[in-house]
Structure formats: C-alpha cells, structure tokens
Design an enzyme around this catalytic site. Sequence first.
Site, PDB file in Angstrom:
ATOM      1  N   HIS A 272       3.688  -4.600  -4.274  1.00 28.38           N
ATOM      2  CA  HIS A 272       4.663  -5.698  -4.173  1.00 28.38           C
ATOM      3  C   HIS A 272       3.940  -7.015  -4.371  1.00 28.38           C
ATOM      4  CE1 HIS A 272       7.933  -8.170  -2.574  1.00 28.38           C
ATOM      5  NE2 HIS A 272       8.698  -7.134  -2.856  1.00 28.38           N
ATOM      6  N   GLU A 330      11.816   0.292  -2.539  1.00 25.22           N
ATOM      7  CA  GLU A 330      12.434   1.244  -3.467  1.00 25.22           C
ATOM      8  C   GLU A 330      12.165   2.699  -3.081  1.00 25.22           C
ATOM      9  OE1 GLU A 330      14.483   0.137  -5.416  1.00 25.22           O
ATOM     10  OE2 GLU A 330      13.924  -1.868  -6.050  1.00 25.22           O
TER      11      GLU A 330
HETATM   12  N1  COA Z   1       0.645   1.889  -8.847  1.00 26.43           N
HETATM   13  C1  COA Z   1      -0.617   1.751  -9.280  1.00 26.43           C
HETATM   14  N2  COA Z   1      -1.272   0.568  -9.397  1.00 26.43           N
HETATM   15  C2  COA Z   1      -0.551  -0.518  -9.061  1.00 26.43           C
HETATM   16  C3  COA Z   1       0.761  -0.454  -8.607  1.00 26.43           C
HETATM   17  C4  COA Z   1       1.363   0.806  -8.499  1.00 26.43           C
HETATM   18  N3  COA Z   1       2.618   0.967  -8.079  1.00 26.43           N
HETATM   19  N4  COA Z   1       1.212  -1.716  -8.350  1.00 26.43           N
HETATM   20  C5  COA Z   1       0.195  -2.540  -8.640  1.00 26.43           C
HETATM   21  N5  COA Z   1      -0.882  -1.826  -9.070  1.00 26.43           N
HETATM   22  C6  COA Z   1      -2.178  -2.332  -9.458  1.00 26.43           C
HETATM   23  C7  COA Z   1      -2.152  -2.869 -10.878  1.00 26.43           C
HETATM   24  O1  COA Z   1      -2.449  -1.855 -11.814  1.00 26.43           O
HETATM   25  C8  COA Z   1      -3.204  -3.946 -10.822  1.00 26.43           C
HETATM   26  O2  COA Z   1      -4.449  -3.316 -10.900  1.00 26.43           O
HETATM   27  P1  COA Z   1      -5.681  -4.022 -11.656  1.00 26.43           P
HETATM   28  O3  COA Z   1      -6.137  -5.098 -10.726  1.00 26.43           O
HETATM   29  O4  COA Z   1      -6.669  -2.897 -11.804  1.00 26.43           O
HETATM   30  O5  COA Z   1      -5.170  -4.549 -12.963  1.00 26.43           O
HETATM   31  C9  COA Z   1      -3.048  -4.517  -9.406  1.00 26.43           C
HETATM   32  O6  COA Z   1      -2.489  -3.458  -8.618  1.00 26.43           O
HETATM   33  C10 COA Z   1      -2.140  -5.735  -9.329  1.00 26.43           C
HETATM   34  O7  COA Z   1      -0.966  -5.472 -10.077  1.00 26.43           O
HETATM   35  P2  COA Z   1       0.001  -6.633 -10.609  1.00 26.43           P
HETATM   36  O8  COA Z   1       0.900  -6.076 -11.668  1.00 26.43           O
HETATM   37  O9  COA Z   1      -0.814  -7.828 -10.955  1.00 26.43           O
HETATM   38  O10 COA Z   1       0.805  -6.933  -9.288  1.00 26.43           O
HETATM   39  P3  COA Z   1       2.170  -7.740  -9.156  1.00 26.43           P
HETATM   40  O11 COA Z   1       2.203  -8.249  -7.765  1.00 26.43           O
HETATM   41  O12 COA Z   1       2.342  -8.691 -10.267  1.00 26.43           O
HETATM   42  O13 COA Z   1       3.260  -6.576  -9.356  1.00 26.43           O
HETATM   43  C11 COA Z   1       4.884  -4.904  -8.938  1.00 26.43           C
HETATM   44  C12 COA Z   1       4.132  -6.140  -8.385  1.00 26.43           C
HETATM   45  C13 COA Z   1       5.980  -4.525  -7.952  1.00 26.43           C
HETATM   46  C14 COA Z   1       5.516  -5.232 -10.303  1.00 26.43           C
HETATM   47  C15 COA Z   1       3.877  -3.717  -9.078  1.00 26.43           C
HETATM   48  O14 COA Z   1       3.308  -3.424  -7.828  1.00 26.43           O
HETATM   49  C16 COA Z   1       4.505  -2.474  -9.706  1.00 26.43           C
HETATM   50  O15 COA Z   1       4.602  -2.368 -10.936  1.00 26.43           O
HETATM   51  N6  COA Z   1       4.945  -1.487  -8.838  1.00 26.43           N
HETATM   52  C17 COA Z   1       5.537  -0.270  -9.346  1.00 26.43           C
HETATM   53  C18 COA Z   1       7.006  -0.471  -9.654  1.00 26.43           C
HETATM   54  C19 COA Z   1       7.837  -0.705  -8.406  1.00 26.43           C
HETATM   55  O16 COA Z   1       7.702  -0.035  -7.403  1.00 26.43           O
HETATM   56  N7  COA Z   1       8.744  -1.669  -8.511  1.00 26.43           N
HETATM   57  C20 COA Z   1       9.641  -2.036  -7.438  1.00 26.43           C
HETATM   58  C21 COA Z   1       9.256  -3.364  -6.866  1.00 26.43           C
HETATM   59  S1  COA Z   1      10.150  -3.727  -5.365  1.00 26.43           S
END
Ligand code: COA
Length: 393
Positions: A272, A330
């Site tokens: 998140h 979720e």
């Molecule tokens: N599974 C695996 N790795 C994850 C992850 C997940 N669910 N969520 C984040 N990461 C990792 C990323 O790969 C990244 O790794 P890196 O540093 O090696 O590149 C790091 O954590 C940061 O990710 P980032 O995309 O910059 O974080 P964010 O805060 O911008 O993104 C979300 C937040 C929710 C988009 C992200 O956690 C995600 O895609 N989650 C899965 C989808 C989901 O559950 N969505 C519902 C949200 S309520």
Amino acid sequence: MNAGLQHGAAGGDTPQVARGLEGIVAAATQIAEVDGERGRLTFRGYDIGELAGRVTFEEVCYLLWHGRLPGQAEYDALRAEMSGARQLPAPALAALRELAPHADGMHILRMGASTLSLGDADIDRMDVEANQRRAARLQAQMPALVAHAYRLKNGQDIVQPKAEHGVAQGFLYMLEGEEPEPARVDALNAYLVAVSEHGLNASTFTGRVVISTNSDMVSALTAAICSLKGPRHGGVPGPVLKMLGEIGSADKAEAYIRRELTEGRRIMGFGHRIYKVRDPRGAFLSEAAEKMASITGDPSLLALTKAVEETTVRVLAEVKPGRDLYANVELFAALILHSVGVPSELFTPIFAIGRTAGWTAHMIEQMEETKIIRPESVYVGPRGLTWKPLSER
Ligand code: COA
C-alpha cells in the site's frame, strides 16, 4: 528530500519530479485521516474501529457528507430520500437495457454512471446543498446500476427494491430477487462501511480534479469509477480470489508466492502506498468474515486467507526487505464478498458502490475550493529540432 522526489532527466537545475505524486500533499481535508505508520483510519474524527459493527452504511454516508453522525430524524429522512431515488431515469434504464448484454463489470458501470445526469435539470449547480442531495441520489442509484446491469447481462429482467430496504439489503434484493438473509446484509454493510472512504487515493483524487474544473458530480463520479478499475487500485479482489483458488491449500502457499515473485509478478492484496503496517480495515473485515463462516459452517476460505497472509508477509519481508509490505483491504474484501456470496466479477463494482460515499464527500469539499488542481510537468525531451518536408523525413 522526500522519497518520491527525483531529479528530472536533465539533472542540474531542472525541477524535481514526485513520481506517482508520492509525498505530495494536494488537499486539506476534514473527511478522513489515514495514518499509514500507525495503521489508523478515522472518518470525521471517529476511528473506524469505533464505527465498525455499530453503524449502517447510510449513517456513514451522512457522516461523510455532513460532518457528523445523523440524529434519528435525519437518518430516517436520508433513508427515505435514498429509497425514493433508486429508480434510474427512464432513458438511463433504456440505455442500460441496450448496453448491459454487451459489457460487464466496471465497463458497464462506467457507461451506466455517465447516464445518471439524465433528467437532472440542475446538474451544473455547484452549491453544497444541491450536491449533498445529488450525492444521496447517486449513492442510491449506484447499487441499482450494478444489480440491474448484472441481471440484464444474464438474460434476467431487473428487480426494483422495496421502499423499506437500506443500501446493503436493497442491493442484494435487486441482484437476486429474494429477501437476503440478515447475516449477509450485515456482512455487506460492514464491507461498505469499510471501503466508504480512504483519503486522497487515486480515484478520489481523480474526482476532485474533475470537480476543481467546475465540471459536475456525475462527470466526476464517472471519472472516479474509471480510476478505481485498475488493479493497482480497486480492481484486485477478483484476482485475489482467483489467487486463493489457485493456491488451494495452506501448504502450497509458500511455493506459489515464491514462484510469483521470482517471475516478477506482484502479489495481489498486498502492499500500500500509505500503510506500512497491516491495513486497519483488515481486523474488522476478518471479524465479519468469521461471523459469516460460523453461520455458513464453511471456514475454509477464512483459514486459507489467514495462512496466505502470514506466508506472504513473511516471504515479502525476505524477498523485498525494507518495503514494509502487508495485507491491504483487498485481501479481506475478496474474503468477505465471497462469503456474502456475490459473483466475483461484481467485487470491484461493489467497491465502487461503497466508495461513492467518500468520492462525493470529497467532491462537495472540493467545491468550496476555488483554485483548479493543475500540477506542472518538467519537459525532458529534445529541443531545437528543425522541420523537414515529408519527402525528406
Ligand atoms: N507484491 C510484490 N512486490 C510488491 C508489491 C506486491 N503486492 N507491492 C509493492 N511491491 C514492491 C515493488 O515491486 C517495489 O519493489 P522494488 O523496490 O524492488 O522496485 C516496492 O515494493 C515498492 O513498490 P511501488 O510500486 O513503488 O509501491 P507503491 O506504494 O507505489 O504501490 C501498490 C502501491 C498498491 C500499487 C502496490 O503495492 C501493488 O501493486 N500492490 C498489488 C496490487 C494491490 O493489491 N492493489 C490494491 C491496492 S489497495
């Protein structure tokens, strides 16, 4: 420097770019506080734990729109207003009948929501009172849109709700054409309360941007729905359920999660932007799921979800150290909506029903701000190119 700020490609004096607007404060709000470090969520000053299990979704709508919990007369008036507003405008229903057989899920919801301005003679009025009433009407119509579209897609005619039904009960009744069991209504109500509002997430921000141009609430609602659809935001509970199905049993969780990560995929329902601890909504959604499991006598998905959460958090801490990745809402949404027994293709549309309350509250708040939301970009492409005729390129 904030973690989200990065230098523009040209370096030097170029302005910094906040990737994903991370760390940027773009609004002052009185609606909700999301404390990502401590895992706390408050609506208008009430901790979500204080409200969960005690209030109906309609009470939370009133709280979000008006800034305080309703008294009995205000509550009754809101319920009456919403139950009287559920009927879709005739041309909107006609359009839905035409479109629903050809589209489903968030696609049909997007199209349907955009028709909700039909018959609204004052749609462009931007004053708060008119829009508090409009918010109640749209909130009442969203469940009708989702339920009617699903039935029409499946070759069934629509079911009009009974006047005495609230949002959760009315939605299940319109979807299934039968009185739903009270336990299912309670579980859906708990879910709608849980997802009703969550600060300046992507869809809420989208809605506020649209309103900041002095557009209208239906346009902003439609835009917010478009934003919610993606799997980085609200499009995940269906995939979460699919993942749980693929894992199948707790002993297979670790191998599955490791394989997904090795192949470069993200684990749905984890991570998140704001929460660096377990999502606070997880606790009471799990409780609601436990209640449902004790009624249905089937605790298997609940047990599997708990095992997958424990395993995934442990493996993510090892494979992605320092990213603080925990279960988000979720994961629990999939669990609770599955236990309520609604089809998984409706999970994200039902999320949209709940979040309409928060979206519209933010739109109303944004209407009092006269400045358009208009960030800047930094140009990092080539300069000084000269034109050549088509034949010479
Ligand atoms: N599974 C695996 N790795 C994850 C992850 C997940 N669910 N969520 C984040 N990461 C990792 C990323 O790969 C990244 O790794 P890196 O540093 O090696 O590149 C790091 O954590 C940061 O990710 P980032 O995309 O910059 O974080 P964010 O805060 O911008 O993104 C979300 C937040 C929710 C988009 C992200 O956690 C995600 O895609 N989650 C899965 C989808 C989901 O559950 N969505 C519902 C949200 S309520």
